[in-house]
Design a protein around this motif. Structure first.
Motif, PDB file in Angstrom:
ATOM      1  N   THR A 113       0.855  -1.185   0.000  1.00 41.71           N
ATOM      2  CA  THR A 113       0.000   0.000   0.000  1.00 41.71           C
ATOM      3  C   THR A 113       0.895   1.240   0.000  1.00 41.71           C
ATOM      4  OG1 THR A 113      -1.895   1.047   1.109  1.00 41.71           O
ATOM      5  CG2 THR A 113      -0.137   0.250   2.519  1.00 41.71           C
ATOM      6  N   PRO A 114       0.466   2.340  -0.633  1.00 45.74           N
ATOM      7  CA  PRO A 114       1.306   3.553  -0.635  1.00 45.74           C
ATOM      8  C   PRO A 114       1.372   4.171   0.755  1.00 45.74           C
ATOM      9  CG  PRO A 114      -0.796   3.959  -1.740  1.00 45.74           C
ATOM     10  CD  PRO A 114      -0.736   2.494  -1.473  1.00 45.74           C
ATOM     11  N   VAL A 115       2.573   4.651   1.129  1.00 45.71           N
ATOM     12  CA  VAL A 115       2.773   5.218   2.465  1.00 45.71           C
ATOM     13  C   VAL A 115       3.409   6.600   2.436  1.00 45.71           C
ATOM     14  CG1 VAL A 115       2.915   2.982   3.629  1.00 45.71           C
ATOM     15  CG2 VAL A 115       4.997   4.004   2.679  1.00 45.71           C
ATOM     16  N   GLY A 116       3.828   7.077   1.272  1.00 50.41           N
ATOM     17  CA  GLY A 116       4.461   8.392   1.235  1.00 50.41           C
ATOM     18  C   GLY A 116       4.856   8.779  -0.173  1.00 50.41           C
ATOM     19  N   VAL A 117       5.346  10.006  -0.297  1.00 48.17           N
ATOM     20  CA  VAL A 117       5.742  10.557  -1.594  1.00 48.17           C
ATOM     21  C   VAL A 117       7.053  11.314  -1.421  1.00 48.17           C
ATOM     22  CG1 VAL A 117       5.118  12.096  -3.497  1.00 48.17           C
ATOM     23  CG2 VAL A 117       3.337  10.792  -2.325  1.00 48.17           C
ATOM     24  N   GLY A 118       7.982  11.072  -2.305  1.00 51.50           N
ATOM     25  CA  GLY A 118       9.226  11.832  -2.347  1.00 51.50           C
ATOM     26  C   GLY A 118       9.319  12.577  -3.665  1.00 51.50           C
ATOM     27  N   ALA A 119      10.170  13.570  -3.720  1.00 51.67           N
ATOM     28  CA  ALA A 119      10.306  14.379  -4.937  1.00 51.67           C
ATOM     29  C   ALA A 119      11.756  14.388  -5.407  1.00 51.67           C
ATOM     30  CB  ALA A 119       9.854  15.818  -4.671  1.00 51.67           C
ATOM     31  N   THR A 120      11.912  14.285  -6.715  1.00 49.81           N
ATOM     32  CA  THR A 120      13.193  14.530  -7.366  1.00 49.81           C
ATOM     33  C   THR A 120      13.102  15.884  -8.052  1.00 49.81           C
ATOM     34  OG1 THR A 120      13.604  12.180  -7.750  1.00 49.81           O
ATOM     35  CG2 THR A 120      14.813  13.738  -9.122  1.00 49.81           C
ATOM     36  N   LEU A 121      14.066  16.758  -7.781  1.00 47.18           N
ATOM     37  CA  LEU A 121      14.080  18.085  -8.387  1.00 47.18           C
ATOM     38  C   LEU A 121      15.308  18.231  -9.261  1.00 47.18           C
ATOM     39  CD1 LEU A 121      13.099  18.455  -5.110  1.00 47.18           C
ATOM     40  CD2 LEU A 121      12.402  20.617  -6.103  1.00 47.18           C
ATOM     41  N   TYR A 122      15.260  19.208 -10.186  1.00 45.02           N
ATOM     42  CA  TYR A 122      16.413  19.420 -11.054  1.00 45.02           C
ATOM     43  C   TYR A 122      16.491  20.880 -11.470  1.00 45.02           C
ATOM     44  CZ  TYR A 122      13.642  19.717 -15.405  1.00 45.02           C
ATOM     45  OH  TYR A 122      12.781  20.103 -16.406  1.00 45.02           O
ATOM     46  N   ALA A 123      17.658  21.235 -11.950  1.00 49.19           N
ATOM     47  CA  ALA A 123      17.896  22.592 -12.454  1.00 49.19           C
ATOM     48  C   ALA A 123      19.045  22.536 -13.442  1.00 49.19           C
ATOM     49  CB  ALA A 123      18.243  23.551 -11.309  1.00 49.19           C
ATOM     50  N   ALA A 124      19.154  23.568 -14.268  1.00 49.27           N
ATOM     51  CA  ALA A 124      20.328  23.703 -15.119  1.00 49.27           C
ATOM     52  C   ALA A 124      21.540  23.978 -14.236  1.00 49.27           C
ATOM     53  CB  ALA A 124      20.120  24.836 -16.119  1.00 49.27           C
ATOM     54  N   ALA A 125      22.662  23.385 -14.596  1.00 47.25           N
ATOM     55  CA  ALA A 125      23.880  23.582 -13.808  1.00 47.25           C
ATOM     56  C   ALA A 125      24.539  24.890 -14.219  1.00 47.25           C
ATOM     57  CB  ALA A 125      24.839  22.410 -14.017  1.00 47.25           C
ATOM     58  N   GLU A 126      24.333  25.905 -13.408  1.00 50.04           N
ATOM     59  CA  GLU A 126      24.977  27.184 -13.661  1.00 50.04           C
ATOM     60  C   GLU A 126      25.227  27.878 -12.328  1.00 50.04           C
ATOM     61  OE1 GLU A 126      22.449  29.624 -16.021  1.00 50.04           O
ATOM     62  OE2 GLU A 126      21.139  30.147 -14.356  1.00 50.04           O
ATOM     63  N   ALA A 127      26.183  28.774 -12.332  1.00 53.08           N
ATOM     64  CA  ALA A 127      26.515  29.489 -11.113  1.00 53.08           C
ATOM     65  C   ALA A 127      25.348  30.375 -10.686  1.00 53.08           C
ATOM     66  CB  ALA A 127      27.762  30.336 -11.321  1.00 53.08           C
ATOM     67  N   PRO A 128      24.947  30.299  -9.429  1.00 53.60           N
ATOM     68  CA  PRO A 128      23.856  31.146  -8.953  1.00 53.60           C
ATOM     69  C   PRO A 128      24.319  32.588  -8.795  1.00 53.60           C
ATOM     70  CG  PRO A 128      24.794  29.904  -7.140  1.00 53.60           C
ATOM     71  CD  PRO A 128      25.487  29.421  -8.384  1.00 53.60           C
ATOM     72  N   PRO A 129      23.388  33.530  -8.666  1.00 53.49           N
ATOM     73  CA  PRO A 129      23.778  34.920  -8.426  1.00 53.49           C
ATOM     74  C   PRO A 129      24.617  35.032  -7.153  1.00 53.49           C
ATOM     75  CG  PRO A 129      21.437  34.758  -8.957  1.00 53.49           C
ATOM     76  CD  PRO A 129      21.924  33.365  -8.751  1.00 53.49           C
ATOM     77  N   PRO A 130      25.588  35.935  -7.138  1.00 48.67           N
ATOM     78  CA  PRO A 130      26.415  36.105  -5.936  1.00 48.67           C
ATOM     79  C   PRO A 130      25.552  36.370  -4.711  1.00 48.67           C
ATOM     80  CG  PRO A 130      27.317  37.351  -7.776  1.00 48.67           C
ATOM     81  CD  PRO A 130      25.980  36.852  -8.219  1.00 48.67           C
TER      82      PRO A 130
END
Length: 272
Positions: A113-130
């Motif tokens: 039976t389902p017991v929970g939910v997880g998330a996979t997230l992603y982004a472009a690999a680039e330097a963030p703002p200072p």
């Protein structure tokens, strides 16, 4: 900030492969230790992956089946036979892209039976703002450098007390290609984090903060530093978080978006 590429099944598989590789490699090395002290068994067949850690039968993330689809149900039955032989109740991880009524019914018929939910997230690999993080210093632990402080902060931040769990956590962050980071606040060790790279995808993992330093932006500083470090060598960055958690919100503020939801299933008889 550069927009992340559109989601496709191939992109999701690429992200999940980068995540899977780090943990699977650590368990493989644990199984190869003399005498296999933690009782690790790995099962991989037809794109389905299952791990058994007899020393930690109560911890589902060490006894998990992943890569499950409707077409891999025969392989699942082989994996479940392995868990039954060890008297361990496994956890199944099913990506939302693969979950359909037929698969859900098949899992229910097998006692899950389902017991929970997880998330996979992603982004472009680039330097963030200072950005400035007052009072914080981020230090990358060099290969061969004394890692006692990193390991101590990691284990205390996770709250791990079981010796086998501690050993496996340390082993996972000592793998080839794993980069480790230690954050200090006003000179005091406060948090640890790691990253690994596969096929142009950086996976941010191993993040733990000591209780007395939580809520002060230490993990945001570690994310910022790691994004800077992989910007020139990777195409994508991925990370996992509990769905709709504070961690997910923190990541979304730094440009991450949801790539995949993973439904987590447990045996009904194993639930309290």
């Amino acid at each position: 900030m550069t927009a992340a590429p559109p989601l496709t099944p191939e992109l999701i598989e690429r992200l999940e492969a980068a995540i899977h590789q780090k943990g699977w490699d650590a368990l493989r090395r644990a199984a190869e230790l003399e005498g296999n002290p933690h009782g690790v068994t790995l099962f991989g067949r037809g794109g389905l992956w299952a791990s058994v850690v007899r020393a930690l039968p109560q911890l589902p993330w060490y006894n998990t089946v992943s890569g499950l689809t409707q077409h891999r149900l025969p392989e699942l039955d082989g994996a479940l036979a392995l868990y039954r032989s060890q008297q361990i109740a496994p956890r199944l991880s099913v990506g939302a892209a693969h979950l359909n009524p037929a698969l859900g019914a098949a899992l229910y018929d097998r006692g899950f039976t389902p017991v929970g939910v997880g998330a996979t997230l992603y982004a472009a690999a680039e330097a963030p703002p200072p950005r400035t993080f007052a009072g914080m210093q981020i230090h990358e632990v060099s290969p061969g450098e004394d890692t006692l402080t990193f390991n101590a902060v990691l284990l205390a931040g996770y709250g791990f007390t079981d010796p086998a769990q501690q050993a496996l956590a340390v082993l996972e962050n000592e793998g080839p290609g794993v980069r480790r980071y230690l954050a200090r606040v006003d000179g005091q060790p406060a948090a640890a984090a790691a990253l690994s790279v596969q096929d142009g995808v950086a996976y941010l993992a191993g993040a733990a903060t000591l209780p007395e330093f939580r809520g002060r932006g230490v993990q945001a500083a570690l994310i910022h530093r790691r994004l800077n470090d992989v910007a020139s060598e990777c195409e994508l960055v991925t990370v996992t978080a509990a769905f709709a958690s504070g961690s997910q919100r923190n990541l979304e503020r730094q440009g991450f978006r949801v790539a995949q939801l993973n439904t987590l299933w447990s045996e009904r008889k194993s639930l309290p």
